[in-house]
Design a protein around this motif. Structure first.
Motif, PDB file in Angstrom:
ATOM      1  N   GLU A   1       0.842  -1.188   0.000  1.00  0.00           N
ATOM      2  CA  GLU A   1       0.000   0.000   0.000  1.00  0.00           C
ATOM      3  C   GLU A   1       0.875   1.235   0.000  1.00  0.00           C
ATOM      4  O   GLU A   1       1.902   1.281   0.688  1.00  0.00           O
ATOM      5  N   ALA A   2       0.481   2.216  -0.776  1.00  0.00           N
ATOM      6  CA  ALA A   2       1.217   3.477  -0.827  1.00  0.00           C
ATOM      7  C   ALA A   2       0.257   4.575  -1.234  1.00  0.00           C
ATOM      8  O   ALA A   2      -0.622   4.360  -2.071  1.00  0.00           O
ATOM      9  N   ALA A   3       0.417   5.744  -0.627  1.00  0.00           N
ATOM     10  CA  ALA A   3      -0.452   6.892  -0.896  1.00  0.00           C
ATOM     11  C   ALA A   3      -1.920   6.546  -0.696  1.00  0.00           C
ATOM     12  O   ALA A   3      -2.799   7.116  -1.350  1.00  0.00           O
ATOM     13  N   GLY A   4      -2.198   5.592   0.178  1.00  0.00           N
ATOM     14  CA  GLY A   4      -3.572   5.248   0.511  1.00  0.00           C
ATOM     15  C   GLY A   4      -4.233   4.243  -0.402  1.00  0.00           C
ATOM     16  O   GLY A   4      -5.436   3.975  -0.251  1.00  0.00           O
ATOM     17  N   TYR A   5      -3.490   3.652  -1.346  1.00  0.00           N
ATOM     18  CA  TYR A   5      -4.062   2.704  -2.293  1.00  0.00           C
ATOM     19  C   TYR A   5      -3.183   1.461  -2.390  1.00  0.00           C
ATOM     20  O   TYR A   5      -1.966   1.529  -2.209  1.00  0.00           O
ATOM     21  N   PRO A   6      -3.788   0.324  -2.746  1.00  0.00           N
ATOM     22  CA  PRO A   6      -2.983  -0.883  -2.934  1.00  0.00           C
ATOM     23  C   PRO A   6      -2.247  -0.858  -4.266  1.00  0.00           C
ATOM     24  O   PRO A   6      -2.660  -0.192  -5.225  1.00  0.00           O
ATOM     25  N   ALA A   7      -1.147  -1.607  -4.329  1.00  0.00           N
ATOM     26  CA  ALA A   7      -0.382  -1.748  -5.562  1.00  0.00           C
ATOM     27  C   ALA A   7       0.235  -3.137  -5.595  1.00  0.00           C
ATOM     28  O   ALA A   7       0.537  -3.725  -4.553  1.00  0.00           O
ATOM     29  N   LEU A   8       0.413  -3.652  -6.796  1.00  0.00           N
ATOM     30  CA  LEU A   8       1.116  -4.907  -7.004  1.00  0.00           C
ATOM     31  C   LEU A   8       2.542  -4.569  -7.421  1.00  0.00           C
ATOM     32  O   LEU A   8       2.749  -3.791  -8.358  1.00  0.00           O
ATOM     33  N   VAL A   9       3.506  -5.166  -6.736  1.00  0.00           N
ATOM     34  CA  VAL A   9       4.914  -4.800  -6.920  1.00  0.00           C
ATOM     35  C   VAL A   9       5.754  -6.058  -7.117  1.00  0.00           C
ATOM     36  O   VAL A   9       5.512  -7.087  -6.470  1.00  0.00           O
ATOM     37  N   ARG A  10       6.729  -5.970  -7.975  1.00  0.00           N
ATOM     38  CA  ARG A  10       7.736  -7.028  -8.102  1.00  0.00           C
ATOM     39  C   ARG A  10       9.095  -6.371  -8.220  1.00  0.00           C
ATOM     40  O   ARG A  10       9.334  -5.560  -9.114  1.00  0.00           O
ATOM     41  N   PHE A  11      10.001  -6.718  -7.306  1.00  0.00           N
ATOM     42  CA  PHE A  11      11.356  -6.153  -7.280  1.00  0.00           C
ATOM     43  C   PHE A  11      12.376  -7.263  -7.443  1.00  0.00           C
ATOM     44  O   PHE A  11      12.220  -8.344  -6.888  1.00  0.00           O
ATOM     45  N   GLU A  12      13.409  -6.982  -8.208  1.00  0.00           N
ATOM     46  CA  GLU A  12      14.537  -7.899  -8.342  1.00  0.00           C
ATOM     47  C   GLU A  12      15.818  -7.096  -8.207  1.00  0.00           C
ATOM     48  O   GLU A  12      15.985  -6.059  -8.862  1.00  0.00           O
ATOM     49  N   SER A  13      16.712  -7.535  -7.335  1.00  0.00           N
ATOM     50  CA  SER A  13      17.935  -6.790  -7.074  1.00  0.00           C
ATOM     51  C   SER A  13      18.895  -6.911  -8.257  1.00  0.00           C
ATOM     52  O   SER A  13      18.740  -7.778  -9.128  1.00  0.00           O
ATOM     53  N   GLY A  14      19.895  -6.046  -8.278  1.00  0.00           N
ATOM     54  CA  GLY A  14      20.862  -6.041  -9.366  1.00  0.00           C
ATOM     55  C   GLY A  14      22.261  -5.772  -8.870  1.00  0.00           C
ATOM     56  O   GLY A  14      22.570  -5.931  -7.689  1.00  0.00           O
ATOM     57  N   ARG A  15      23.105  -5.354  -9.789  1.00  0.00           N
ATOM     58  CA  ARG A  15      24.507  -5.095  -9.462  1.00  0.00           C
ATOM     59  C   ARG A  15      24.616  -3.782  -8.699  1.00  0.00           C
ATOM     60  O   ARG A  15      23.966  -2.793  -9.061  1.00  0.00           O
ATOM     61  N   PRO A  16      25.425  -3.738  -7.638  1.00  0.00           N
ATOM     62  CA  PRO A  16      25.569  -2.502  -6.864  1.00  0.00           C
ATOM     63  C   PRO A  16      25.988  -1.329  -7.740  1.00  0.00           C
ATOM     64  O   PRO A  16      26.829  -1.466  -8.634  1.00  0.00           O
ATOM     65  N   GLY A  17      25.389  -0.183  -7.471  1.00  0.00           N
ATOM     66  CA  GLY A  17      25.735   1.044  -8.178  1.00  0.00           C
ATOM     67  C   GLY A  17      24.876   1.357  -9.381  1.00  0.00           C
ATOM     68  O   GLY A  17      24.849   2.508  -9.830  1.00  0.00           O
ATOM     69  N   LEU A  18      24.167   0.358  -9.917  1.00  0.00           N
ATOM     70  CA  LEU A  18      23.309   0.626 -11.067  1.00  0.00           C
ATOM     71  C   LEU A  18      21.952   1.138 -10.589  1.00  0.00           C
ATOM     72  O   LEU A  18      21.439   0.691  -9.569  1.00  0.00           O
ATOM     73  N   PRO A  19      21.345   2.069 -11.344  1.00  0.00           N
ATOM     74  CA  PRO A  19      20.030   2.588 -10.941  1.00  0.00           C
ATOM     75  C   PRO A  19      18.946   1.549 -11.150  1.00  0.00           C
ATOM     76  O   PRO A  19      19.057   0.676 -12.015  1.00  0.00           O
ATOM     77  N   VAL A  20      17.904   1.653 -10.369  1.00  0.00           N
ATOM     78  CA  VAL A  20      16.766   0.759 -10.561  1.00  0.00           C
ATOM     79  C   VAL A  20      16.016   1.169 -11.824  1.00  0.00           C
ATOM     80  O   VAL A  20      15.831   2.350 -12.105  1.00  0.00           O
ATOM     81  N   VAL A  21      15.640   0.178 -12.610  1.00  0.00           N
ATOM     82  CA  VAL A  21      14.794   0.408 -13.775  1.00  0.00           C
ATOM     83  C   VAL A  21      13.360   0.102 -13.367  1.00  0.00           C
ATOM     84  O   VAL A  21      13.040  -1.030 -12.995  1.00  0.00           O
ATOM     85  N   VAL A  22      12.510   1.108 -13.412  1.00  0.00           N
ATOM     86  CA  VAL A  22      11.119   0.988 -12.990  1.00  0.00           C
ATOM     87  C   VAL A  22      10.246   0.860 -14.230  1.00  0.00           C
ATOM     88  O   VAL A  22      10.306   1.700 -15.130  1.00  0.00           O
ATOM     89  N   PHE A  23       9.446  -0.194 -14.281  1.00  0.00           N
ATOM     90  CA  PHE A  23       8.478  -0.359 -15.362  1.00  0.00           C
ATOM     91  C   PHE A  23       7.108   0.043 -14.833  1.00  0.00           C
ATOM     92  O   PHE A  23       6.596  -0.562 -13.887  1.00  0.00           O
ATOM     93  N   VAL A  24       6.526   1.067 -15.439  1.00  0.00           N
ATOM     94  CA  VAL A  24       5.183   1.516 -15.074  1.00  0.00           C
ATOM     95  C   VAL A  24       4.250   1.105 -16.206  1.00  0.00           C
ATOM     96  O   VAL A  24       4.453   1.487 -17.360  1.00  0.00           O
ATOM     97  N   THR A  25       3.253   0.317 -15.880  1.00  0.00           N
ATOM     98  CA  THR A  25       2.414  -0.285 -16.904  1.00  0.00           C
ATOM     99  C   THR A  25       1.330   0.659 -17.410  1.00  0.00           C
ATOM    100  O   THR A  25       1.089   1.723 -16.824  1.00  0.00           O
ATOM    101  N   GLY A  26       0.687   0.238 -18.491  1.00  0.00           N
ATOM    102  CA  GLY A  26      -0.293   1.086 -19.150  1.00  0.00           C
ATOM    103  C   GLY A  26      -1.733   0.825 -18.737  1.00  0.00           C
ATOM    104  O   GLY A  26      -2.009   0.348 -17.636  1.00  0.00           O
ATOM    105  N   GLY A  27      -2.660   1.121 -19.641  1.00  0.00           N
ATOM    106  CA  GLY A  27      -4.083   1.110 -19.322  1.00  0.00           C
ATOM    107  C   GLY A  27      -4.697  -0.265 -19.298  1.00  0.00           C
ATOM    108  O   GLY A  27      -4.784  -0.944 -20.325  1.00  0.00           O
ATOM    109  N   GLY A  28      -5.127  -0.706 -18.130  1.00  0.00           N
ATOM    110  CA  GLY A  28      -5.839  -1.957 -18.008  1.00  0.00           C
ATOM    111  C   GLY A  28      -4.987  -3.197 -18.168  1.00  0.00           C
ATOM    112  O   GLY A  28      -5.516  -4.285 -18.392  1.00  0.00           O
ATOM    113  N   VAL A  29      -3.663  -3.069 -18.044  1.00  0.00           N
ATOM    114  CA  VAL A  29      -2.756  -4.213 -18.149  1.00  0.00           C
ATOM    115  C   VAL A  29      -1.826  -4.194 -16.942  1.00  0.00           C
ATOM    116  O   VAL A  29      -1.164  -3.192 -16.671  1.00  0.00           O
TER     117      VAL A  29
END
Length: 351
Positions: A10-38
């Motif tokens: 939950e964040a900002a008062g709403y539920p969310a589905l999240v999947r995180f996978e760690s990576g190599r130290p020092g690299l930025p996280v790549v965030v995938f934000v999905t589209g409409g109804g998917v």
């Protein structure tokens, strides 16, 4: 109904589905934000799928940590409550809170790379603002066959109708088109990357209409137009407030509007963001530029949107299938380097 590695939060008062996978130290996280109804599951696939057919596998192969976000939709038995008034602002605040949480929890760099697929292109400015309020930011926002903040560029969404839940119904709107795109990607891959029935059941669903590129809002059981409010929420004219931008699109007739217009619509924001952030913010230096540097600046800015855009094989779902997923990550790395080069070249000319 959760896949392995998924988490309901939950964040900002709403539920969310999240999947995180760690990576190599020092690299930025790549965030995938999905589209409409998917659901964001399209970025990593079902448990029975081939991991190499999906984007997150290749991000992991290159060492990038990945974070996939799904806002609440009526899909796959994941969310048990509908939120028809969930807005772009809610989406950005929720996404920013989750991204910052995972950055802090995992010691990740404070600036993320964000992949905004399809409708999620509209989150670029408000998400950047939400992250900056938390001391974070976006290194690069990559629009993936995505709607921009320009109004009235996807008129087909004007016919969205409310389901009984108050959410925008995708059946009878554009679900058949999504399935057509999926069939085309499956054909290009030479095998079934995603089964159409499983995709429909586990990855698609009705969604809050305020997120759609239609400037509609849910009020008193109906969808009503609110173009002025929509422009404020997506930051249509807030060029300086956008993060650094790049574009991935395609040339498929199955998704003609994006194929034909993405470069022009996103070219506006790529160019304006660079100018507002690196040029117009330094009027004294701009006024003092000698003629030769001015000519070079005109050339660099004029070519920036082309350099920061890529046309990939495939359709609206071009990242599906092993070749498409791998090519998407390769293109991301190239655009990331190009974005740094372009900003460096313009900054050098302004010095």
């Amino acid at each position: 109904m959760l896949y392995p590695g998924e988490e309901l939060t939950e964040a900002a008062g709403y539920p969310a589905l999240v999947r995180f996978e760690s990576g190599r130290p020092g690299l930025p996280v790549v965030v995938f934000v999905t589209g409409g109804g998917v659901l964001g599951r399209i970025a990593y696939g079902p448990p029975e799928g081939r991991a190499a057919d999906f984007l997150c596998h290749w991000l992991h192969e290159d060492g990038f940590p990945s974070l996939v976000l799904s806002y609440p939709v009526d899909s796959g038995g994941v969310f048990d409550t509908a939120f028809p008034q969930f807005s772009i602002t809610d989406w950005a605040e929720q996404s920013g809170e989750i991204i910052a949480r995972y950055m802090d929890r995992n010691g990740l760099p404070a600036n993320a790379i964000v992949l905004g697929w399809s409708m999620a292109g509209r989150i670029a400015e408000p998400l950047h603002a939400a992250l900056r309020r938390k001391g974070k930011g976006i290194e690069l926002f990559v629009a993936m066959a995505a709607a921009s903040a320009l109004p009235h560029t996807l008129p087909g969404l004007d016919h969205l109708k409310p389901a009984a839940s108050g959410l925008a119904a995708i059946r009878g709107a554009y679900l058949d088109w999504l399935l057509h795109c999926l069939a085309d990607q499956n054909g290009a891959a030479g095998h079934v990357v995603l089964d159409a029935e499983a995709f429909t059941r586990e990855m698609t669903g009705d969604f809050p209409v305020g997120l759609a590129a239609s400037a509609m809002r849910y009020r008193d059981g109906a969808f009503v137009p609110d173009p002025a409010g929509d422009a404020i929420e997506v930051g249509t004219a807030q060029y300086r407030a956008f993060p650094p931008l790049a574009l991935m699109t395609h040339a498929s007739a199955l998704d003609a509007r994006h194929a034909l217009t993405d470069r022009s619509t996103w070219g506006v924001y790529i160019t304006q963001q660079l100018c507002e952030g690196l040029v117009f913010s330094q009027p004294d230096k701009l006024a003092a530029l000698p003629g030769q540097k001015w000519a070079l600046l005109v050339e660099h800015v004029g070519h920036a949107a082309l350099r920061l855009s890529a046309t990939l094989p495939g359709n609206h779902m071009f990242s599906l299938g092993e070749k498409g997923a791998r090519r998407t990550v390769q293109t991301l790395k190239r655009l990331r380097q190009t974005a740094a080069d372009v900003a460096g070249e313009i900054s050098h000319l302004m010095d």
